[in-house]
Scaffold this active site. Structure first.
Site, PDB file in Angstrom:
ATOM      1  N   LYS A 190      45.318  38.910  38.887  1.00 55.72           N
ATOM      2  CA  LYS A 190      44.099  39.128  39.691  1.00 55.72           C
ATOM      3  C   LYS A 190      43.740  37.860  40.463  1.00 55.72           C
ATOM      4  O   LYS A 190      43.460  37.916  41.661  1.00 55.72           O
ATOM      5  CB  LYS A 190      42.960  39.548  38.753  1.00 55.72           C
ATOM      6  CG  LYS A 190      41.646  39.826  39.451  1.00 55.72           C
ATOM      7  CD  LYS A 190      40.761  40.752  38.640  1.00 55.72           C
ATOM      8  CE  LYS A 190      40.048  40.046  37.499  1.00 55.72           C
ATOM      9  NZ  LYS A 190      38.956  39.171  37.943  1.00 55.72           N
ATOM     10  N   SER A 191      43.738  36.725  39.791  1.00 61.61           N
ATOM     11  CA  SER A 191      43.339  35.473  40.457  1.00 61.61           C
ATOM     12  C   SER A 191      44.283  35.148  41.608  1.00 61.61           C
ATOM     13  O   SER A 191      43.855  34.779  42.704  1.00 61.61           O
ATOM     14  CB  SER A 191      43.361  34.321  39.451  1.00 61.61           C
ATOM     15  OG  SER A 191      42.357  34.508  38.487  1.00 61.61           O
ATOM     16  N   ARG A 235      43.623  35.024  45.880  1.00 53.48           N
ATOM     17  CA  ARG A 235      43.932  33.813  46.648  1.00 53.48           C
ATOM     18  C   ARG A 235      44.981  34.084  47.714  1.00 53.48           C
ATOM     19  O   ARG A 235      44.908  33.547  48.825  1.00 53.48           O
ATOM     20  CB  ARG A 235      44.385  32.699  45.690  1.00 53.48           C
ATOM     21  CG  ARG A 235      43.188  32.141  44.893  1.00 53.48           C
ATOM     22  CD  ARG A 235      43.626  31.523  43.582  1.00 53.48           C
ATOM     23  NE  ARG A 235      42.554  30.859  42.856  1.00 53.48           N
ATOM     24  CZ  ARG A 235      41.641  31.473  42.089  1.00 53.48           C
ATOM     25  NH1 ARG A 235      41.661  32.813  41.966  1.00 53.48           N
ATOM     26  NH2 ARG A 235      40.709  30.784  41.459  1.00 53.48           N
ATOM     27  N   ARG A 264      24.737  37.695  38.380  1.00 53.31           N
ATOM     28  CA  ARG A 264      25.537  36.502  38.024  1.00 53.31           C
ATOM     29  C   ARG A 264      25.128  35.280  38.847  1.00 53.31           C
ATOM     30  O   ARG A 264      24.759  35.406  40.013  1.00 53.31           O
ATOM     31  CB  ARG A 264      27.032  36.829  38.183  1.00 53.31           C
ATOM     32  CG  ARG A 264      27.424  37.950  37.225  1.00 53.31           C
ATOM     33  CD  ARG A 264      28.869  38.301  37.331  1.00 53.31           C
ATOM     34  NE  ARG A 264      29.718  37.222  36.861  1.00 53.31           N
ATOM     35  CZ  ARG A 264      31.043  37.252  36.932  1.00 53.31           C
ATOM     36  NH1 ARG A 264      31.644  38.308  37.452  1.00 53.31           N
ATOM     37  NH2 ARG A 264      31.748  36.249  36.476  1.00 53.31           N
ATOM     38  N   ASP A 322      38.858  34.436  29.781  1.00 51.75           N
ATOM     39  CA  ASP A 322      38.794  35.903  29.878  1.00 51.75           C
ATOM     40  C   ASP A 322      39.376  36.591  28.640  1.00 51.75           C
ATOM     41  O   ASP A 322      39.302  37.816  28.516  1.00 51.75           O
ATOM     42  CB  ASP A 322      39.543  36.376  31.127  1.00 51.75           C
ATOM     43  CG  ASP A 322      38.820  35.953  32.410  1.00 51.75           C
ATOM     44  OD1 ASP A 322      37.607  35.701  32.358  1.00 51.75           O
ATOM     45  OD2 ASP A 322      39.483  35.868  33.457  1.00 51.75           O
ATOM     46  N   LYS A 355      29.340  36.480  32.477  1.00 54.54           N
ATOM     47  CA  LYS A 355      30.532  37.168  33.010  1.00 54.54           C
ATOM     48  C   LYS A 355      30.091  38.558  33.494  1.00 54.54           C
ATOM     49  O   LYS A 355      28.924  38.786  33.755  1.00 54.54           O
ATOM     50  CB  LYS A 355      31.624  37.233  31.946  1.00 54.54           C
ATOM     51  CG  LYS A 355      32.231  35.864  31.631  1.00 54.54           C
ATOM     52  CD  LYS A 355      33.031  35.342  32.811  1.00 54.54           C
ATOM     53  CE  LYS A 355      33.621  33.975  32.542  1.00 54.54           C
ATOM     54  NZ  LYS A 355      34.200  33.398  33.756  1.00 54.54           N
ATOM     55  N   ARG A 360      28.919  38.996  27.695  1.00 54.72           N
ATOM     56  CA  ARG A 360      30.037  39.235  26.766  1.00 54.72           C
ATOM     57  C   ARG A 360      29.795  38.645  25.391  1.00 54.72           C
ATOM     58  O   ARG A 360      30.222  39.206  24.390  1.00 54.72           O
ATOM     59  CB  ARG A 360      31.330  38.633  27.336  1.00 54.72           C
ATOM     60  CG  ARG A 360      31.995  39.519  28.326  1.00 54.72           C
ATOM     61  CD  ARG A 360      33.356  39.004  28.764  1.00 54.72           C
ATOM     62  NE  ARG A 360      33.775  39.825  29.892  1.00 54.72           N
ATOM     63  CZ  ARG A 360      34.642  39.465  30.809  1.00 54.72           C
ATOM     64  NH1 ARG A 360      35.201  38.273  30.755  1.00 54.72           N
ATOM     65  NH2 ARG A 360      34.964  40.291  31.786  1.00 54.72           N
TER      66      ARG A 360
END
Ligand code: S3P
Length: 437
Positions: A13-14, A18, A114, A309, A336, A340
């Site tokens: 995902k990261s 990017r 957030r 995570d 998050k 969490r």
């Protein structure tokens, strides 16, 4: 014991965020092309926002190549909706800081709760004009343009903050010098280095110095499978007693693999095979072997950014280990996709496990009784997946409040989990058959 199954988790995902963002900023002949990109909702949020700013991005589909044609960003005609994705919101704030027009960003109910000041404070110090409608949160509007260089120590170890500032340096063409309390994931730095974008380390700081003129070339990338998604499968193989499992093409960047270090300390056995490089990122196939037993451990503050995570799934594994596991300094988990920290502890208690969040620490005491009870996911993908994995324990009856949130980061999660759980059943039946012979 033989390898019961092979799974390939979805794209990281990261790295997917990017790749799309930097691909949309590239200039010059040709297009950027990405394979293995995550098809989850968060990445689609980034693609949607980039399209609203003028980038042409082909549809993001399983197994397909995603083609990005960059063109100069233009003022968006409407609100930029980042959905559930904190990475989209924070990284795009950095990108927009280098653009001389006003854009307004928002997100879903979870994202609007957030904190954004961790990004907006340093961007303001660089010269971006940011108007908040509510304190420290979305929706907000940003007008970028001429920026000043920045030397900054981030108060939290956050790759989103670090990346937002590096992207502001890139789009605003100013130098950035960053320090963080502990190293957070370094995908942005690796991509900058891979593309020759003037990034290096100096005296323990991350330094970006724009070349004159900076040209971001269109590039091709094959995105590795997501280590965070792999963590659920590795844990499932262990808890479902599924025999050996191969998890393929997993990104094993050391800023992401703290969960493997902790799992091994707890007694799990995971081998990294065929280590190779993919676009500046280390990749390996993981071979998970059945543990002889699991024991509790202490996870220290310096380790947390490397597994931030994975705390939900590690807490779930801890609930099946002998003794107590303590996670130190996990206050960040409160901000998050859900709170969490409280939800991990509360949900573990709801299925019969002793767990408590005290201050910024999380304590979990392992048990041998099968977990039984209802779990509130609060629409948080990682809570849904972690407790679904707990449901693969023999004799478990774990009921999730919903399952659809997994589409944020792992659309095919339940199909892959089923494969592993069925492997566990076959393993047990095979074992009984052998004993009866
Ligand atoms: C991410 C960084 C982490 C992580 C998130 C993705 C990123 O957040 O929790 O899922 O891609 O940069 P923080 O930067 O807030 O720690």
């Amino acid at each position: 014991m033989r390898v019961r199954g092979t799974v390939r988790p979805p794209g990281d995902k990261s790295i997917s965020h990017r790749a799309l963002i930097v691909g949309a900023l590239a200039r010059g002949k040709g297009s950027s092309e990405f394979t293995g990109l995550l098809t989850g909702e968060d990445v689609k949020s980034t693609a949607r926002v980039l399209r609203q700013l003028g980038a042409t991005i082909s549809p993001i589909r399983d197994g397909g190549t995603v083609v990005v044609h960059a063109s100069r960003f233009t003022p968006p005609a409407s609100l930029l909706n980042c959905g559930n994705s904190g990475t989209t919101a924070r990284l795009m704030l950095g990108v927009l800081a280098g653009h001389a027009f006003r854009a307004r960003l928002t997100g879903d109910a979870s994202l609007r709760r957030r904190p954004m000041r961790r990004v907006t404070d340093p961007l303001r110090a660089m010269g971006a004009d940011i108007k908040e409608e509510a304190d420290d949160s979305l929706p907000l509007s940003i007008r970028g343009g001429r920026l000043r260089s920045l030397t900054y120590t981030t108060p939290v170890a956050s790759a989103q903050v670090k990346s937002a500032l590096l992207l502001a340096g890139l789009t605003g063409q100013v130098a950035i010098t960053l320090r963080e309390p502990y190293p957070s994931r370094d995908h942005t730095e690796r991509l900058f280095v891979h593309l020759g974008l003037g990034l290096h380390c100096r005296d323990g700081a991350i330094v970006y110095e724009p070349a004159t003129p900076t040209v971001i070339p269109p590039f091709h990338l094959s995105v590795p499978a997501d280590a965070s998604s792999a963590a659920f499968l590795v844990a499932a193989a262990v808890l479902a007693e599924a025999g050996e499992l191969a998890v393929e093409q997993v990104g094993v960047n050391p800023t992401r693999t703290g969960f493997l270090v902790v799992l091994e300390r707890m007694g799990a056995r995971v081998e990294r095979l065929n280590l190779r490089d993919q676009g500046g990122e280390p990749v390996a196939d993981l071979l998970v072997r059945p543990p002889t037993g699991l024991r509790g451990t202490e996870v220290g503050a310096a380790e947390i950014p490397t597994l931030v995570d994975e705390v939900p799934i590690l807490a779930v594994v801890a609930s099946r280990a002998q003794g107590e596991t303590v996670f130190r300094d996990v206050g960040e988990l409160r901000v998050k996709e859900s709170n969490r920290l409280e939800l991990i502890a509360g949900n573990l208690r709801a299925v019969g496990v002793e767990a408590v969040a005290t201050g910024n620490d999380l304590h979990v005491v392992g048990t041998e009784s099968p977990p039984r009870g209802g779990v509130e996911t609060a629409l948080d993908h990682r809570l849904a997946m972690a407790f679904a994995v707990l449901g693969t324990v023999q004799g478990a009856d774990v009921r999730l409040s919903e399952r659809r949130s997994v589409a944020i980061s792992y659309p095919g999660f339940f199909a892959d989990l089923r494969k592993i759980r069925d492997g566990g059943r076959r393993e047990r039946e095979g074992g009984r058959g052998k004993r009866e012979e």
